[in-house]
Design a protein around this motif. Structure first.
Motif, PDB file in Angstrom:
ATOM      1  N   LEU A  64       0.821  -1.208   0.000  1.00 25.55           N
ATOM      2  CA  LEU A  64       0.000   0.000   0.000  1.00 25.55           C
ATOM      3  C   LEU A  64       0.860   1.265   0.000  1.00 25.55           C
ATOM      4  O   LEU A  64       0.593   2.214  -0.742  1.00 25.55           O
ATOM      5  CB  LEU A  64      -0.948  -0.001   1.194  1.00 25.55           C
ATOM      6  N   VAL A  65       1.910   1.288   0.802  1.00 26.17           N
ATOM      7  CA  VAL A  65       2.802   2.447   0.839  1.00 26.17           C
ATOM      8  C   VAL A  65       3.544   2.587  -0.493  1.00 26.17           C
ATOM      9  O   VAL A  65       3.728   3.704  -1.000  1.00 26.17           O
ATOM     10  CB  VAL A  65       3.782   2.343   2.028  1.00 26.17           C
ATOM     11  N   LEU A  66       3.964   1.467  -1.076  1.00 25.39           N
ATOM     12  CA  LEU A  66       4.635   1.520  -2.377  1.00 25.39           C
ATOM     13  C   LEU A  66       3.730   2.129  -3.442  1.00 25.39           C
ATOM     14  O   LEU A  66       4.130   3.042  -4.178  1.00 25.39           O
ATOM     15  CB  LEU A  66       5.082   0.122  -2.803  1.00 25.39           C
ATOM     16  N   ILE A  67       2.497   1.650  -3.528  1.00 28.31           N
ATOM     17  CA  ILE A  67       1.550   2.171  -4.513  1.00 28.31           C
ATOM     18  C   ILE A  67       1.246   3.640  -4.235  1.00 28.31           C
ATOM     19  O   ILE A  67       1.184   4.460  -5.154  1.00 28.31           O
ATOM     20  CB  ILE A  67       0.252   1.335  -4.521  1.00 28.31           C
ATOM     21  N   SER A  68       1.080   4.002  -2.970  1.00 24.69           N
ATOM     22  CA  SER A  68       0.793   5.397  -2.623  1.00 24.69           C
ATOM     23  C   SER A  68       1.941   6.317  -3.015  1.00 24.69           C
ATOM     24  O   SER A  68       1.720   7.414  -3.541  1.00 24.69           O
ATOM     25  CB  SER A  68       0.540   5.527  -1.118  1.00 24.69           C
ATOM     26  N   ASN A  69       3.163   5.884  -2.781  1.00 28.06           N
ATOM     27  CA  ASN A  69       4.312   6.706  -3.153  1.00 28.06           C
ATOM     28  C   ASN A  69       4.465   6.801  -4.668  1.00 28.06           C
ATOM     29  O   ASN A  69       4.851   7.852  -5.188  1.00 28.06           O
ATOM     30  CB  ASN A  69       5.587   6.161  -2.529  1.00 28.06           C
ATOM     31  N   LEU A  70       4.163   5.735  -5.374  1.00 22.38           N
ATOM     32  CA  LEU A  70       4.205   5.787  -6.832  1.00 22.38           C
ATOM     33  C   LEU A  70       3.123   6.708  -7.384  1.00 22.38           C
ATOM     34  O   LEU A  70       3.331   7.378  -8.397  1.00 22.38           O
ATOM     35  CB  LEU A  70       4.069   4.385  -7.428  1.00 22.38           C
ATOM     36  N   MET A  71       1.971   6.758  -6.732  1.00 18.90           N
ATOM     37  CA  MET A  71       0.913   7.678  -7.141  1.00 18.90           C
ATOM     38  C   MET A  71       1.359   9.125  -6.988  1.00 18.90           C
ATOM     39  O   MET A  71       0.963   9.995  -7.764  1.00 18.90           O
ATOM     40  CB  MET A  71      -0.357   7.449  -6.319  1.00 18.90           C
ATOM     41  N   GLY A  72       2.187   9.405  -6.001  1.00 17.77           N
ATOM     42  CA  GLY A  72       2.661  10.755  -5.773  1.00 17.77           C
ATOM     43  C   GLY A  72       3.605  11.255  -6.851  1.00 17.77           C
ATOM     44  O   GLY A  72       3.860  12.452  -6.950  1.00 17.77           O
ATOM     45  N   LEU A  73       4.134  10.354  -7.681  1.00 18.06           N
ATOM     46  CA  LEU A  73       5.033  10.754  -8.754  1.00 18.06           C
ATOM     47  C   LEU A  73       4.297  11.331  -9.955  1.00 18.06           C
ATOM     48  O   LEU A  73       4.903  12.019 -10.776  1.00 18.06           O
ATOM     49  CB  LEU A  73       5.874   9.561  -9.205  1.00 18.06           C
ATOM     50  N   PHE A  74       3.009  11.044 -10.080  1.00 16.07           N
ATOM     51  CA  PHE A  74       2.244  11.528 -11.215  1.00 16.07           C
ATOM     52  C   PHE A  74       1.753  12.942 -10.961  1.00 16.07           C
ATOM     53  O   PHE A  74       1.269  13.256  -9.878  1.00 16.07           O
ATOM     54  CB  PHE A  74       1.050  10.603 -11.507  1.00 16.07           C
TER      55      PHE A  74
END
Length: 83
Positions: A64-74
């Motif tokens: 969940l943290v990995l996906i959330s941090n990847l979402m922050g890159l967009f």
């Protein structure tokens, strides 16, 4: 944003999982197995063998943290959902 991160987490895991096979594993299955072994070794080294019962919770939060941090890159999202 958190709900979107949760839905993306479920979607990504289902995509990587694909059709599980012992005889002919696909690349997504190999990726999930490598992540599983890495997290398992980390949990055992930090908590110990008795801490393996907490592995599902740790793995869920890690993805969940990995996906959330990847979402922050967009650029379409104003900020990461877990701040």
């Amino acid at each position: 944003m958190f709900v979107i991160a949760c839905l993306l987490t479920v979607l990504v895991i289902r995509l990587f999982k694909g059709k599980l096979s012992q005889d002919d594993p696909q690349s997504g299955q190999l990726t999930l197995e490598a992540g599983y072994l890495t997290l398992k070794d980390m949990v055992v080294s930090v908590i110990g063998e008795h801490g393996f019962k907490y592995f599902p919770v740790v793995a869920t939060f890690a993805v969940l943290v990995l996906i959330s941090n990847l979402m922050g890159l967009f650029p379409c999202s104003c900020r990461p959902p877990l701040r």
